[in-house]
Design a protein around this motif. Structure first.
Motif, PDB file in Angstrom:
ATOM      1  N   ARG A 118     -64.853  20.020 -26.948  1.00 20.48           N
ATOM      2  CA  ARG A 118     -65.477  20.849 -25.852  1.00 20.48           C
ATOM      3  C   ARG A 118     -64.110  21.889 -25.738  1.00 20.48           C
ATOM      4  N   ALA A 119     -63.011  21.589 -25.768  1.00 13.94           N
ATOM      5  CA  ALA A 119     -61.633  22.115 -26.129  1.00 13.94           C
ATOM      6  C   ALA A 119     -61.730  23.058 -27.119  1.00 13.94           C
ATOM      7  N   HIS A 166     -59.982  20.862 -17.654  1.00 18.64           N
ATOM      8  CA  HIS A 166     -59.421  22.330 -17.693  1.00 18.64           C
ATOM      9  C   HIS A 166     -58.986  22.560 -19.289  1.00 18.64           C
ATOM     10  N   PRO A 167     -60.038  22.349 -19.951  1.00 21.12           N
ATOM     11  CA  PRO A 167     -59.557  22.642 -21.666  1.00 21.12           C
ATOM     12  C   PRO A 167     -58.897  24.120 -21.881  1.00 21.12           C
ATOM     13  N   GLU A 168     -59.336  24.915 -20.997  1.00 23.52           N
ATOM     14  CA  GLU A 168     -58.695  26.307 -21.295  1.00 23.52           C
ATOM     15  C   GLU A 168     -57.391  26.448 -21.064  1.00 23.52           C
ATOM     16  N   ARG A 185     -55.946  25.470 -24.455  1.00 28.13           N
ATOM     17  CA  ARG A 185     -56.393  26.692 -25.560  1.00 28.13           C
ATOM     18  C   ARG A 185     -55.113  27.533 -25.373  1.00 28.13           C
ATOM     19  N   GLU A 186     -54.879  27.793 -23.891  1.00 23.85           N
ATOM     20  CA  GLU A 186     -53.821  28.896 -23.808  1.00 23.85           C
ATOM     21  C   GLU A 186     -52.262  28.459 -24.373  1.00 23.85           C
ATOM     22  N   GLU A 242     -52.318  28.782 -28.032  1.00 22.92           N
ATOM     23  CA  GLU A 242     -52.283  30.102 -28.522  1.00 22.92           C
ATOM     24  C   GLU A 242     -50.773  30.570 -28.157  1.00 22.92           C
TER      25      GLU A 242
END
Length: 95
Positions: free
Chosen positions: A41-42, A84-86, A89-90, A93
């Motif tokens: 999902r992430a 909070h997979p976002e 991801r942040e 990055e």
């Protein structure tokens, strides 16, 4: 020829006949462990996810296969990844 091979061939031929007749193929469902779902999902590969968590790929694989359980900070990071997979991801990055 042994019975298992005969059964396999019979099943295979029956599947081909069904496909040719336009019948729906058999559907197989596979249960995916929760940790694998979180990682997917992430949007991370095992290598990427392990690096973010600060563990080896082998350790992540053992967690995903249920042979070992994460503890301490890893457990907390996994809860964050689940909710909070976002955030991960942040983090990826910015690395």
């Amino acid at each position: 020829m042994d019975k298992e091979m005969e059964q396999f061939e019979s099943d295979l031929l029956e599947s081909v006949r069904q496909m040719k007749a336009g019948k729906a193929a058999r559907v197989t469902y596979v249960a995916v462990p929760p940790l694998v779902e979180v990682r997917n999902r992430a949007g991370f590969t095992q290598t990427q996810f392990a690096a973010l968590l600060g563990v080896s790929v082998r350790t992540l694989q053992e967690w995903e296969q249920g042979r070992r359980q994460p503890s301490g900070a890893a457990k907390t990071l996994l809860r964050i990844a689940e909710r909070h997979p976002e955030v991960l991801r942040e983090l990826a990055e910015s690395s």
